[in-house]
Every structure is written in structure tokens, then in C-alpha cells.
Design an enzyme around this catalytic site. Structure first.
Site, PDB file in Angstrom:
ATOM      1  N   ALA A  79       0.841  -1.203   0.000  1.00 15.87           N
ATOM      2  CA  ALA A  79       0.000   0.000   0.000  1.00 15.87           C
ATOM      3  C   ALA A  79       0.867   1.240   0.000  1.00 15.87           C
ATOM      4  CB  ALA A  79      -0.918   0.017   1.217  1.00 15.87           C
ATOM      5  N   ASP A  80       0.423   2.236  -0.735  1.00  8.44           N
ATOM      6  CA  ASP A  80       1.064   3.546  -0.682  1.00  8.44           C
ATOM      7  C   ASP A  80       0.331   4.476   0.270  1.00  8.44           C
ATOM      8  OD1 ASP A  80       3.304   4.141  -3.023  1.00  8.44           O
ATOM      9  OD2 ASP A  80       2.040   2.412  -3.418  1.00  8.44           O
ATOM     10  N   ARG A  81      -0.959   4.250   0.438  1.00  6.05           N
ATOM     11  CA  ARG A  81      -1.720   5.034   1.411  1.00  6.05           C
ATOM     12  C   ARG A  81      -3.018   4.286   1.729  1.00  6.05           C
ATOM     13  NH1 ARG A  81      -1.820  11.114   2.530  1.00  6.05           N
ATOM     14  NH2 ARG A  81      -0.082  11.164   1.064  1.00  6.05           N
TER      15      ARG A  81
END
Length: 376
Positions: free
Chosen positions: A255-257
Site C-alpha cells: 500500500a502507498d496510502r
């Protein structure tokens, strides 16, 4: 930035740091070449992040912090007060955070470092004390990321063993690159696969090619082969067919965010995988450190999605090779998409696995309990 031809014992070490020196593995050249670039300061760090020399949300944050740490370490003469030092550092951090807007780890790291700087400036009598506090905090981030990744791997492997029926022969599909090359070491989603393999219960890992920048075929396949993990590379478009054939027990991505409700921004194509997994009744997991969770965002609709250069689609090798598409064609090239929380079975963190109460995640409560327990 200058090429470094020095030999490194671990070809999968994306970040090579000692105080005063930082080298980043140029991931654009993998798997055919292993080239390290010398990073001399924040400007080099910004361009390395923006140009995809280094990628992966945790690695981006650490590379940014350490690029400034190197610049600070090599300052020969700084004339100014502790407040001047704080202003210098904060300005550099504000610049670094503009390099990749989607990954929350970078902005989270900047916020934490600014807190350290502010506290140091309030009590220090000289600039060097502020710089020293910043250096120690940046270096702590490097150490803490590796520990967090190993914990993610252990929690993930344990959870899969207890929640999947045939847990002694697991086949796991992953997307993009979430291993040692995307972090300070070991990895998030790929760290879970490493832990499952170490437990002797991995039948096979499947990795997507992850177009257009091919992080899966260039990087994840490289890591899996390096670690002698049984693995198969597939085209992005083959994922649904692989699931239909009954060859996938779980899908695990990074995940990036992550928004407060569990909506997750990750590499483009993640949403498609989640939809396919849902249709085939295959659990879909996100593996990410708590630093990837952004409680200030109520849902994924608030996540800013970065758009990359059209060249990544118009040219081969993710934009680095020859032209392959017709001149004049329009291009839409988002780097990320958002997977809704209702498609996600659990979020694997260094503090445990966040599962749903009813049909929703209570991430805020999980983080509160996890962090309060560790402080007792």
C-alpha cells in the site's frame, strides 16, 4: 548523482547508508545491471525518487530522510542559530515531500522529523545540536523499517496459517514490488511471502509483471529468484484466469496510502485484482506498516493519485526504451488506483492484522490499542 561501481554484498539492498554517505540502487536498470547512484543531498534525493531510481512507499520515505542526512553530515560551515538550522531543515523537507505525492510514508516521515527538529531547536543553543537530533531520527527510521517489515511477515504468515483451509500448501499472488527493493529490507507483502516460505508452507508465489514500469517482472521476480522461492511470473491480464483455475489461495499486496476506512491506494492494477479475487472467493490482503495509514483521510476518495509520464506507455521498458505506440495517441497513465475497503479481507501491519467488525474496519481503534499497549 554519480554512478558507483563499488561491490555490495547484498544485491537486493536498495539503500546503502553510513553516516555521511548514501547510495541508492538504480532500480530502473534491474535485473540486468546492478548500479548504485551516489546521493549527495536533498536535491539528488528528490530526483532519485521522482525518476524512480528508488520506489516503494517505505523506501521513498527513508531515502528522502537519508538524502538530507547526508547533506547535513557534509555541511562544512553553517553559520546560524538553532532556529536557522531548523528553518534550513524544514525547507529541505518541504521540497522532498513534493517528489511523490501519493505515498503517505513520505509525508508522515517529514511530519515526524519536523517534530524532532522543533523540539531540538526549542532547547538547543547551537545549530549543530539541531542537526545531530535530525541525523539520529533519520537513522532510526532506517532501523525501524526493517524491524517493522519482519513483524509484518510473521503476523501475516501466522494469520494465513490459521485462516486458510489448506494452509500447508499456500499459493499466493502478489502485485508490483513490495520486497527489499521497496523498503529498507525484507518487505511488506513480499515479506509475508518470505515468512510463509520460511515456515515451509508456500507451494508457489505468483507475481504480476505490473505494467507499465514492470516492477513485478523486473524487481519482484528478481527477488524471488534470488531467495530461491518457488515462483511464477504472469502477465497482468492473466491474473483472473489464474484465480479461475483454482491456483491462488490468497492475494497479498502492499500500500502507498490507506485511508481511515481501509480504502487503499496501491499500484495501478490492484483494484482489478481485488475485484477478481472477490468474484472467485479468494481473500485479498493489504500488507503495510502503520506509517502507510492516513487517519486524516476518511476514505479513498480523498487520496491524490499521481499521474506518470505518457512515455511509460508510448515507449518500451516503461518509457526508457524505443517507441512502440502510434505517435499522436492520447495516454492516461495513473500510477495508482484505490481499492475499496469492502474488497479487502484484512490489513497486515507490524502490530497485527486489522480485521473487520461486521463489514467495516475500525483502524483508528486498532492503532489506539496497539500503540497504547506498547507504551505500557
Amino acid at each position: 548523482m554519480a554512478d558507483s561501481n563499488s561491490k555490495h554484498q547484498d544485491s537486493l539492498q536498495s539503500i546503502c547508508y553510513k553516516r555521511g554517505s548514501l547510495q541508492l540502487l538504480d532500480q530502473r536498470k534491474l535485473p540486468l545491471e546492478t548500479v548504485y547512484l551516489e546521493i549527495k543531498g536533498a536535491d539528488d534525493g528528490w530526483h532519485a525518487i521522482r525518476d524512480m531510481v528508488v520506489r516503494g512507499a517505505p523506501a521513498i520515505a527513508i531515502a528522502a530522510a537519508l538524502s538530507l542526512a547526508v547533506e547535513v553530515s557534509n555541511l562544512e560551515d553553517f553559520i546560524g542559530t538553532s532556529d536557522d538550522a531548523a528553518s534550513f531543515l524544514n525547507s529541505k523537507l518541504d521540497y522532498l515531500v513534493t517528489s511523490r505525492p501519493t505515498a503517505v510514508n513520505l509525508s508522515d516521515a517529514v511530519t515526524k522529523l519536523k517534530g524532532v527538529i522543533s523540539n531540538a531547536a526549542a532547547t538547543a543553543f547551537e545549530a549543530m545540536s539541531v542537526f545531530q537530533a535530525f541525523l539520529e531520527a533519520a537513522e532510526d527510521m532506517l532501523r525501524e523499517d526493517v524491524a517493522a517489515n519482519r513483524a509484518i511477515g510473521l503476523y501475516g504468515a501466522s494469520f494465513l496459517q490459521s485462516h486458510i483451509k489448506d494452509s500447508k500448501n499456500l499459493s499466493i499472488l502478489t502485485h508490483c514490488n513490495t520486497g527489499s527493493l521497496a523498503t529498507a529490507g525484507y518487505g511488506t507483502a513480499l515479506g509475508v511471502i518470505r515468512s510463509v516460505h520460511a515456515e515451509g508452507i508456500l507451494l508457489r508465489a505468483y507475481c504480476t509483471e505490473t505494467r507499465p514500469f514492470n516492477q513485478g517482472s523486473r524487481l519482484t521476480a528478481f527477488e524471488l529468484v534470488h531467495d530461491n522461492i518457488p515462483a511464477t511470473l504472469i502477465a497482468d491480464s492473466a491474473a483472473a484466469a489464474l484465480m479461475q483455475a483454482g491456483r491462488v489461495d490468497a492475494v497479498i499486496v502492499g500500500a502507498d496510502r490507506v485511508a481511515a476506512n481501509g480504502d487503499t491506494a496501491n499500484k495501478i492494477g490492484t483494484y482489478s485484482l481485488a475485484l477478481s479475487a472477490k468474484h472467485h472467493h479468494i481473500p485479498f490482503f493489504v500488507a503495510a506498516p502503520l506509517t502507510s495509514i492516513d487517519l486524516t483521510l476518511s476514505s479513498g476518495q480523498e487520496i491524490v493519485i499521481e499521474e506518470r509520464s505518457p512515455k511509460e506507455l508510448l515507449n518500451s521498458r516503461g518509457g526508457l526504451g524505443e517507441q512502440v505506440a502510434a505517435s499522436g495517441i492520447c495516454v492516461w497513465n495513473p500510477a495508482f488506483d484505490v481499492t475499496p475497503a469492502d474488497l479487502i479481507a484484512g490489513i497486515i501491519t507490524e502490530k497485527g492484522v486489522i480485521t473487520k467488525t461486521g463489514d467495516v474496519f475500525d483502524i483508528k481503534d486498532f492503532i489506539h490499542n496497539a500503540t497504547s499497549h506498547c507504551c505500557k
